[in-house]
Enzyme design. Structure first.
Site, PDB file in Angstrom:
ATOM      1  N   ASP A  68       0.834  -1.203   0.000  1.00 50.40           N
ATOM      2  CA  ASP A  68       0.000   0.000   0.000  1.00 50.40           C
ATOM      3  C   ASP A  68       0.870   1.254   0.000  1.00 50.40           C
ATOM      4  OD1 ASP A  68      -2.297   1.493  -0.103  1.00 50.40           O
ATOM      5  OD2 ASP A  68      -2.985   1.046   1.930  1.00 50.40           O
ATOM      6  N   GLY A 104      -2.088   4.808   3.546  1.00 50.82           N
ATOM      7  CA  GLY A 104      -1.054   4.089   2.840  1.00 50.82           C
ATOM      8  C   GLY A 104       0.153   3.856   3.723  1.00 50.82           C
TER       9      GLY A 104
END
Length: 367
Positions: A260, A295
């Protein structure tokens, strides 16, 4: 050519001896005498990555993809799936076109496997770092439009939304891997989604209905379904080491590492962007101004080391970074090291840091 390694991870077993490569494929393993240094393993695959090394895939051109691929090679990654967060519908056209161009023309760098659309059909109750203004109710025509715009190979969907289960089934039947995420699905709905073809959970224990003893939600279902791949961000931020290891123990060979990552990965802490939203990188974490995780900046080789540090074997951690993602997307040319297989390989040192990365037998990184 001989790779010059001491050993190789073949079929989950550590085999002493060198590896030979002929015409881009593995020709033999356990070759004697062994080489001087390193362990060859199947190259890593990242199915969920928003950007890296100053490149954001939502705005990247072909040159940006090449820079990103070069950076990923240094982390042992041989293939990746650029991920686009939920955006204005018209904003997808250019990045899908760029990804399509790069995916269609491999140039000796880590392979672009297609695009992962993380949205826009996500729950407003669990937007995570996605801008709620860009979330949409499942829409067959819109989904078809997005898929026709480029090489969409995976889509994250909240199956409990109106029309969500039908969309899951339609996408799966059309060859798109469906991952459940950013979802408030309860257990029965999650089971229904997997029954209709969903193949994974996007990032277990993050941005979805929280696990409770009498309400396990989509995360609890994914952990026990034999047909569900459990993707996890093992950065020490999204999951405590114990939580990551517990999920690994539950999922076994279905456990799949993802990063991510955002554009700040491999760069200094500071202010960056994700999908047009300002994020702050500090102490190894990426957050919106309100503190929401947005993220990660962990690299795939770091995630492998983190999983091993939690208690997993090297073989199991490499499986989670290579074989599990390859199986999820149906790429049998990736995720294995065996005679006859393409030589998409990483060589690790004793500290599990990449020494070399090869794509199709061509060295794309050497330390």
């Amino acid at each position: 050519m001989r790779l010059g390694v001491e050993a190789a991870l073949v079929g989950g077993e550590l085999v002493e001896g060198d590896v030979t490569i002929v015409d881009g494929a593995v020709a033999a393993v356990a070759v004697q005498p062994a080489g001087p240094v390193g362990t060859a393993v199947p190259g890593f695959i990242d199915l969920h990555i928003n950007g890296v090394a100053g490149v954001d895939f939502l705005t990247a051109d072909v040159a940006g993809y090449r820079r990103a691929a070069g950076a990923l090679a240094r982390t042992g990654v041989v293939a990746f799936q650029p991920t686009f967060v939920s955006s204005h519908i018209d904003a997808y056209a250019a990045p899908l076109a760029a990804a399509s161009e790069v995916a269609a023309a491999p140039d000796g760098r880590p392979l672009v496997l297609g695009v992962h659309l993380e949205g826009p059909f996500l729950s407003p109750l669990w937007p995570g770092a996605h801008d709620p203004a860009h979330l949409r109710t499942p829409d067959r025509a819109l989904a078809d439009r997005l898929i026709s715009g480029g090489p969409v190979r995976m889509m994250t969907v909240a199956p409990e939304l109106p029309g969500g289960l039908d969309l899951v089934q339609r996408l799966a039947r059309n060859g798109v891997v469906v991952s459940c995420g950013h979802s408030d699905a309860d257990a029965p709905t999650a089971h229904a989604a997997f029954d209709r073809g969903a193949g994974a959970i996007t990032h277990v224990h993050n941005a979805h209905r929280r696990w409770r003893p009498r309400d396990p939600g989509v995360g609890g279902v994914a952990l026990v379904r034999p047909d569900a791949t459990v993707q996890a961000i093992v950065d020490g931020v999204h999951l405590a080491p114990e939580a990551a290891y517990a999920a690994f123990l539950a999922a076994g060979s279905r456990f799949c590492l993802v990063t991510d990552d955002i554009e700040a990965t491999m760069l200094d802490p500071g202010e960056y962007e994700l999908g047009g939203r300002s994020v702050q990188v500090r102490d190894g974490a990426v957050r919106l101004r309100d503190g929401t995780l947005a993220g990660s900046v962990v690299t795939m080789d770091e995630a492998v080391r983190n999983l091993v540090a939690s208690g997993a074997s090297l073989a199991a951690a490499v499986h989670a970074a290579s074989t599990a993602p390859a199986r999820l997307i149906g790429r049998d040319d990736l995720g294995s090291l065996r005679p006859g297989a393409p030589a998409h390989l990483t060589v690790l040192d004793e500290e599990l840091r990449p020494l070399r990365t090869l794509v199709g037998g061509v060295e794309v990184f050497a330390r």
